[in-house]
Enzyme design. Structure first.
Site, PDB file in Angstrom:
ATOM      1  N   PHE A 240     -54.414 -75.253  -8.373  1.00 57.57           N
ATOM      2  CA  PHE A 240     -53.659 -76.411  -7.877  1.00 57.57           C
ATOM      3  C   PHE A 240     -53.049 -77.231  -9.007  1.00 57.57           C
ATOM      4  CE2 PHE A 240     -57.277 -75.660  -4.901  1.00 57.57           C
ATOM      5  CZ  PHE A 240     -56.548 -75.044  -3.917  1.00 57.57           C
ATOM      6  N   ARG A 613     -36.429 -65.338   1.085  1.00 62.52           N
ATOM      7  CA  ARG A 613     -37.138 -64.197   1.677  1.00 62.52           C
ATOM      8  C   ARG A 613     -38.645 -64.418   1.541  1.00 62.52           C
ATOM      9  NH1 ARG A 613     -34.953 -58.938  -0.491  1.00 62.52           N
ATOM     10  NH2 ARG A 613     -33.814 -58.900   1.476  1.00 62.52           N
ATOM     11  N   ILE A 614     -39.349 -64.203   2.638  1.00 62.31           N
ATOM     12  CA  ILE A 614     -40.805 -64.317   2.613  1.00 62.31           C
ATOM     13  C   ILE A 614     -41.357 -62.936   2.263  1.00 62.31           C
ATOM     14  CG2 ILE A 614     -42.853 -64.888   3.973  1.00 62.31           C
ATOM     15  CD1 ILE A 614     -40.987 -67.284   3.234  1.00 62.31           C
ATOM     16  N   LEU A 615     -41.952 -62.828   1.092  1.00 62.27           N
ATOM     17  CA  LEU A 615     -42.331 -61.516   0.555  1.00 62.27           C
ATOM     18  C   LEU A 615     -43.460 -60.888   1.360  1.00 62.27           C
ATOM     19  CD1 LEU A 615     -42.136 -62.497  -3.216  1.00 62.27           C
ATOM     20  CD2 LEU A 615     -40.454 -61.199  -1.882  1.00 62.27           C
ATOM     21  N   GLU A 690     -46.195 -74.782  -2.518  1.00 57.13           N
ATOM     22  CA  GLU A 690     -46.177 -76.238  -2.652  1.00 57.13           C
ATOM     23  C   GLU A 690     -45.397 -76.889  -1.519  1.00 57.13           C
ATOM     24  OE1 GLU A 690     -46.926 -76.642  -7.380  1.00 57.13           O
ATOM     25  OE2 GLU A 690     -44.851 -76.794  -6.741  1.00 57.13           O
TER      26      GLU A 690
HETATM   27 MO1  MOS Z   1     -48.706 -76.280  -9.986  1.00 56.47          MO
HETATM   28  S1  MOS Z   1     -49.190 -78.264  -9.834  1.00 56.47           S
HETATM   29  O1  MOS Z   1     -47.527 -76.289 -11.215  1.00 56.47           O
HETATM   30  O2  MOS Z   1     -50.105 -75.405 -10.301  1.00 56.47           O
END
Ligand code: MOS
Length: 730
Positions: A240, A613-615, A690
Site C-alpha cells: 500500500f 483494458r482489464i488484463l 488505486e
Molecule cells: Mo503506491 S502508494 O505508489 O504503493
C-alpha cells in the site's frame, strides 16, 4: 522498445488469455502456505540469528547516553548495533530521516539499536535491558497549529482564469473545510528481512514493492557497489505504499548480520510499524466552488495543508481537482508545514484518495445547494479535455458512462433527495455517490524471457506481486504473445538479479510491467522466426507453434539444445504529455445509521470503473473490492491518533488502529466498462488498484448525510461526531 505512438493491433488483442478471469497461478502456493514471505526464507541461509529493533522513546532531541552493558551480557546475545558502532552510513535519497537514528532523534520509534541474539526472545529481552537517556527537544506535532506557518509548494500551484473574481461573482457558492487524519498502511505482513553476507556481497530476502530502488538505496547507504547487493522479494503480504522504499528492517538486518558474522532475520515489531515507517499525512482542505443557477461550475478552488519532516513532501490532495470537472476559473495550491511527526509518504492513491475524500463531499453539498441530483451535477460538469489546456485531450474518459451505468444498476432513483427521510425500522437509510479519479502513470519496465527446447517459457523480471496478481497477468501476457498455454509459462519475480521493472506503485505496475514483458516477447518472436527461417511479420504464434502458410514448427525447436534468451524493456515516450491519461469510476453506497445508537453500517457498495483494458477481470475485481474495503476504513474507522504533546501516533498496533473486518463489509459489486486505451501502452491497459479506493469514503459520507441529514466534514465519521444531531424517530 520505445512506445511513442498509439498502439495498433497486436497479438494481445486476441484476448484468448489476456482479459480472461483466470485463477492466480500462485493461488495454490498462497493457500497452502508454501509461498515464502520475507521472514520465512530461513532455509535459504545457514544458522541465522534474530534481530530485535529498539525504537526511540522521544519524538525529537538527542540521545545523551546509551548503556549497552546489560544487553551485551544477556544470554544468547551476539551483537548490539547502534549508530555509534555501525560504521559509516551514507544517507539514502528516499527517506527523510535516517533509518538508524542516533545520537540525533528525528521521530518517535526511529530505530536506534538492533540487538542480535540466538533466539527472538533473547534478542527482545536484551533490547529491553538497554538504558537510553535522552535530551528531549521541542517539536511541532499539530497540523492545525502549524497551518499558518505552512509554506506554499510551488509545483502545486495552478491557476486558470481568474478564480477569485469568478468565485465572488458566482450566484451559488460553497466554501467549506474538510479534514482527513494521518493513516497507516496497516498491511498484514510487517516489514521484514533476512540478510546474509558472503564476503563483501550481501543478499537480503525482504518485503519490498520496488526492488531496484531498494537495492540501490541499500548499496548507497552501506557504501557498497550496487552489484554486490541482491534483494529477493517473491511474495509480499501487502504494501500500500509503505514498502515502496528501503526501511529499517533491511538495513538493520544487513548491519546485524555483519556484526554477528551470521545471517540475521528482522521483522519490524508490529507496535513499531506506525511510527517507525511512513504514513499517509493528515490534511486540512479548503474547497470553494462557484456555479451558475444552471449548475455549471464557473469557479473551482482547492487548497490543502499537510505536514512532514523537514525536507519532506506534501500530500498532493489537490491534483484531481485540476482535471476532474470543467470550469473556466480554477485554483489549486498545496501548503506544507514542517512537523516532527514520523515521516509522511505515499499510501494507496496518494493525493487523490484524501483529495477526493474532500472534493466529492463538496460536490454533494454543491448539488444540494443547486437543487440538483448529485449524479446529474457531476455529469453536467464533465469535460473531455484538460480544463487547463483545451488542446490536450484525455486519452479515454468515461466518467459519465460510469455514473450513468452505476446509477441504473444501483437503483439510484430510489434515493430520497431529502435527507433524513428514509427509514427501515430503527435504521435511517441513505444512498451516496462519488466520482473516482486516479491518474495513470507509466514507468520503464524490463523483462528477460527464456524459451527452452520443450517450448517452455520462463519470464524473469524484478516486478513484485504485492497481492495484486502480477504473476498471473505476466503469465497471461507471455502466453498470449507466444501462443502457448498458461501451463507452459513460468514467472519469476522480485529478484534484483532480474531486469529492473516498473515495480508495484502508483497503480502503474500492471500496465507497465506487462508492457515490458510484451516488449521482450516481441523480441523473442523475432528471434524464434529468425532461428526457424520465418518472416516474423507474417508468422502466427499459436498452439505452441510458429506457422506461416502451411509450414509449422514447434517453438522449442528454436531453442535448439540449450535456451533462447532475450531481454528488452518498454520505454515510454511523451504520449502521457500529449494526452491526459487517467482512470475513472463511480462509487455508489447504501448505508444505514441506527437512529438510537448512531452505529453506521454499510449495506451495499458498487464500483463502476473505466481503466483501459482489464488484463484479468478476476484479479482486477479483487483489487477493487479490496480498495472499496479500505475506503470503508478511511470513511468510518482509520485514524492515527496524534499525541500532540509528545509527538507520536498513540494507537500504533492493530488493536488500536481500527480497520474493517469481514462483518463490516456487505456484498460488493464491481463493473468494468469495456475500454481499451491505445495511448497507455501496447497492452492498452491502465491501473485499477488505486482507482478502487478513490472516492469511496466520500460516497459513504454522502450516504450518511442522505440518511441522517448531518453533514460531516472531518474523517473518520465516527458516531461521537453526530450522535447528538440525529433526527428524532417519528
Ligand atoms: Mo503506491 S502508494 O505508489 O504503493
Amino acid at each position: 522498445m520505445k512506445f511513442d505512438t498509439p498502439a495498433t493491433t497486436n497479438p494481445i488483442d486476441r484476448m484468448t488469455l489476456v482479459g480472461q478471469p483466470l485463477d492466480r497461478i500462485d493461488g495454490r502456493l498462497k493457500t497452502t502456505g508454501k509461498a515464502a514471505y520475507a521472514y520465512e526464507h530461513q532455509d535459504a541461509v545457514r544458522r541465522h540469528a534474530y534481530g530485535y529493533v529498539l525504537g526511540a522513546a522521544i519524538a525529537k532531541g538527542r540521545i545523551t547516553a546509551m548503556d549497552l552493558a546489560a544487553a551485551r551480557a544477556a544470554p544468547g546475545v551476539l551483537a548490539v548495533v547502534t549508530a555509534a558502532n555501525a560504521g559509516p552510513l551514507d544517507k539514502g535519497e528516499m527517506n527523510t530521516a535516517p533509518l538508524l537514528g542516533g545520537p540525533q532523534v528525528d521521530h518517535y520509534h526511529q530505530a536506534i539499536a538492533l540487538v542480535v541474539a540466538e533466539s527472538f526472545e533473547q534478542a527482545r529481552d536484551a533490547a529491553l535491558a538497554i538504558r537510553v537517556d535522552y535530551a528531549r527537544a521541542e517539536g511541532a506535532y499539530d497540523l492545525a497549529a502549524a497551518r499558518d506557518t505552512a509554506e506554499k509548494v510551488k509545483q502545486s500551484a495552478s491557476a486558470t482564469g481568474d478564480f477569485e473574481r469568478a468565485f465572488a461573482a458566482a450566484p451559488v457558492t460553497l466554501e467549506a473545510t474538510y479534514t482527513t487524519p494521518d493513516q497507516s498502511h496497516a498491511m498484514m505482513e510487517p516489514h521484514a528481512s533476512i540478510a546474509a553476507w558472503d564476503g563483501d556481497a550481501l543478499v537480503v530476502w525482504t518485503s519490498n514493492q520496488m526492488i531496484a530502488w531498494g537495492a540501490g538505496e541499500l548499496a548507497k547507504t552501506l557504501r557498497m557497489p550496487r552489484e554486490k547487493v541482491r534483494l529477493i522479494s517473491p511474495f509480499i503480504g501487502g504494501g500500500f505504499g509503505g514498502k515502496l522504499f528501503l526501511r529499517a528492517d533491511a538495513l538493520l538486518a544487513a548491519l546485524g548480520a555483519r556484526a554477528a558474522g551470521r545471517p540475521v532475520k528482522v521483522a519490524l515489531q508490529r507496535p513499531l510499524v506506525a511510527n517507525n515507517t511512513t504514513h499517509r499525512p493528515a490534511t486540512i482542505q479548503r474547497i470553494r466552488l462557484g456555479a451558475g443557477q444552471d449548475g455549471r461550475i464557473t469557479a473551482i478552488g482547492h487548497e490543502s495543508w499537510s505536514g512532514d519532516q523537514k525536507g519532506g513532501q506534501p500530500e498532493t490532495a489537490v491534483d484531481q481537482t485540476r482535471l476532474l470537472y470543467a470550469g473556466a476559473n480554477r485554483l489549486t495550491q498545496l501548503r506544507l508545514a514542517v512537523l516532527d511527526l514520523p515521516e509522511g509518504n505515499a499510501m494507496r492513491a496518494p493525493g487523490e484518495a484524501p483529495g477526493l475524500m474532500a472534493l466529492e463531499i463538496a460536490m454533494d453539498e454543491m448539488a444540494e445547494k443547486l437543487g440538483l441530483d448529485p449524479v446529474e451535477f457531476r455529469i453536467l460538469n464533465d469535460t473531455q479535455v484538460d480544463p487547463n489546456d483545451p488542446k490536450r485531450p484525455f486519452s479515454q474518459r468515461q466518467l459519465v458512462e460510469c455514473l450513468r451505468l452505476g446509477a441504473e444498476r444501483f437503483g439510484w432513483r430510489q434515493r430520497n433527495p431529502r435527507p433524513g427521510q428514509a427509514r427501515d425500522g430503527r435504521w435511517l437509510t441513505g444512498l451516496g455517490v462519488a466520482a473516482a479519479f486516479r491518474n495513470n502513470l507509466v514507468m520503464k519496465s524490463g523483462a528477460r524471457i527464456r524459451l527452452n527446447s520443450r517450448g517452455g517459457i520462463t519470464v524473469e523480471t524484478d516486478m513484485t506481486d504485492i497481492g495484486t496478481g502480477s504473476y498471473t497477468i505476466i503469465a497471461q501476457t507471455a502466453a498470449e504473445m507466444m501462443g502457448v498455454g498458461m501451463d507452459q509459462v513460468t514467472v519469476r519475480l522480485g529478484d534484483s538479479s532480474f531486469p529492473a521493472s516498473a515495480g508495484s506503485g502508483g497503480q502503474w505496475g500492471a500496465n507497465s510491467a506487462t508492457a515490458g514483458v510484451y516488449a521482450a516477447c516481441v523480441k523473442l518472436r523475432e528471434a524464434v522466426a529468425q532461428a526457424l527461417g520465418f518472416n516474423s511479420a507474417d508468422a502466427v504464434f499459436e498452439g505452441g507453434e510458429i506457422r506461416a502458410g502451411n509450414r509449422r514448427v514447434a517453438l522449442g525447436q528454436a531453442a535448439g539444445a540449450a535456451e533462447l534468451v532475450v531481454e528488452d524493456s518498454i520505454e515510454f515516450g511523451d504520449l502521457d504529455k500529449r494526452y491526459q491519461q487517467s482512470t475513472f469510476g463511480a462509487h455508489f453506497v447504501e448505508v444505514a445509521v441506527d437512529s438510537a445508537t448512531g452505529e453506521a453500517r454499510i449495506r451495499r457498495m458498487l464500483a463502476v470503473c473505466a481503466a483501459g483494458r482489464i488484463l484479468n477481470p478476476k484479479t482486477a475485481r479483487s483489487q477493487v473490492i479490496g480498495a472499496m474495503t479500505m475506503g470503508v476504513g478511511g470513511a468510518l474507522m482509520e485514524e492515527l491518533a496524534v499525541d500532540r504533546r509528545h509527538g507520536f501516533f498513540v494507537n500504533h498496533d492493530l488493536a488500536g488502529y481500527e480497520v474493517p473486518v469481514h462483518a463490516d463489509i456487505p456484498h460488493q459489486e464491481v463493473i468494468f466498462l469495456d475500454e481499451t486505451d491505445p495511448v497507455s501502452s501496447p497492452m492498452k491497459a491502465k491501473g485499477v488498484g488505486e482507482l478502487g479506493l478513490c472516492g469511496v469514503a466520500a460516497a459513504i459520507a454522502n450516504a450518511v448525510h442522505n440518511a441522517t441529514g448531518v453533514r460531516l466534514r472531518d474523517y473518520p465519521i465516527t458516531l461521537d461526531k453526530y450522535l447528538d444531531r440525529l433526527p428524532e424517530l417519528a
